[in-house]
Design a protein around this motif. Structure first.
Motif, short mmCIF file in Angstrom:
data_model
loop_
_atom_site.label_atom_id
_atom_site.label_comp_id
_atom_site.label_asym_id
_atom_site.label_seq_id
_atom_site.Cartn_x
_atom_site.Cartn_y
_atom_site.Cartn_z
N VAL A 67 0.83 -1.20 0.00
CA VAL A 67 0.00 0.00 0.00
C VAL A 67 0.87 1.26 0.00
O VAL A 67 0.60 2.21 -0.73
CB VAL A 67 -0.94 0.00 1.22
N VAL A 68 1.91 1.27 0.79
CA VAL A 68 2.70 2.49 1.00
C VAL A 68 3.57 2.85 -0.20
O VAL A 68 3.66 4.02 -0.57
CB VAL A 68 3.56 2.34 2.28
N ILE A 69 4.18 1.89 -0.84
CA ILE A 69 5.09 2.18 -1.96
C ILE A 69 4.37 2.86 -3.13
O ILE A 69 4.85 3.87 -3.64
CB ILE A 69 5.86 0.93 -2.39
N PRO A 70 3.21 2.36 -3.58
CA PRO A 70 2.51 3.10 -4.65
C PRO A 70 2.09 4.51 -4.24
O PRO A 70 2.11 5.43 -5.06
CB PRO A 70 1.29 2.24 -4.95
N VAL A 71 1.73 4.68 -2.98
CA VAL A 71 1.36 6.03 -2.51
C VAL A 71 2.57 6.96 -2.59
O VAL A 71 2.47 8.10 -3.05
CB VAL A 71 0.78 5.97 -1.08
N PHE A 72 3.74 6.48 -2.16
CA PHE A 72 4.94 7.31 -2.24
C PHE A 72 5.31 7.61 -3.69
O PHE A 72 5.74 8.73 -4.00
CB PHE A 72 6.12 6.65 -1.54
N LEU A 73 5.16 6.65 -4.59
CA LEU A 73 5.45 6.89 -6.00
C LEU A 73 4.49 7.94 -6.58
O LEU A 73 4.91 8.81 -7.35
CB LEU A 73 5.36 5.59 -6.80
N TYR A 74 3.23 7.87 -6.20
CA TYR A 74 2.24 8.84 -6.66
C TYR A 74 2.58 10.24 -6.13
O TYR A 74 2.54 11.22 -6.88
CB TYR A 74 0.85 8.41 -6.21
N VAL A 75 2.93 10.32 -4.86
CA VAL A 75 3.30 11.62 -4.27
C VAL A 75 4.55 12.17 -4.93
O VAL A 75 4.64 13.37 -5.21
CB VAL A 75 3.48 11.48 -2.74
N PHE A 76 5.50 11.30 -5.21
CA PHE A 76 6.74 11.73 -5.88
C PHE A 76 6.42 12.33 -7.25
O PHE A 76 6.97 13.36 -7.63
CB PHE A 76 7.70 10.55 -6.01
N GLN A 77 5.52 11.68 -7.99
CA GLN A 77 5.15 12.21 -9.30
C GLN A 77 4.41 13.55 -9.18
O GLN A 77 4.63 14.45 -9.99
CB GLN A 77 4.28 11.21 -10.05
N LEU A 78 3.56 13.68 -8.18
CA LEU A 78 2.86 14.96 -7.99
C LEU A 78 3.83 16.09 -7.65
O LEU A 78 3.71 17.19 -8.18
CB LEU A 78 1.82 14.83 -6.88
N VAL A 79 4.77 15.79 -6.77
CA VAL A 79 5.76 16.81 -6.39
C VAL A 79 6.62 17.18 -7.59
O VAL A 79 6.91 18.36 -7.83
CB VAL A 79 6.62 16.32 -5.22
N ALA A 80 7.02 16.20 -8.38
CA ALA A 80 7.82 16.49 -9.57
C ALA A 80 7.04 17.32 -10.57
O ALA A 80 7.59 18.20 -11.23
CB ALA A 80 8.28 15.18 -10.21
#
Length: 77
Positions: free
Chosen positions: A45-58
């Motif tokens: 659950v956590v890894i896809p959320v972090f990847l999504y947040v990383f893309q939003l920040v980028a």
């Protein structure tokens, strides 16, 4: 962006390996199997959320396109 595809491939490989760990841990009878299973489920659950947040920040830091209202004029601002 050239980093999105490799990041997606790394994410897919990581998630698939976590599913494999969860499956092996579910059928294992060792003392640590419950901890491995819970860590795998949590990370799934956590890894896809972090990847999504990383893309939003980028996207916020370096936008590819100007997403302003295309119908606005200088008078509206």
């Amino acid at each position: 962006m050239k980093w999105k595809r490799p990041l997606a491939v790394v994410g897919v490989v990581l998630i698939c390996s976590l599913y494999l760990i969860a499956l092996v841990s579910a059928f294992s009878h060792s003392a640590e199997s419950k901890n491995w299973l819970m860590a795998a489920i949590y990370s799934t659950v956590v890894i896809p959320v972090f990847l999504y947040v990383f893309q939003l920040v980028a996207r916020v830091i370096k936008p590819d396109h100007d997403y302003r209202d295309s119908g606005s004029t200088d008078k509206d601002q």
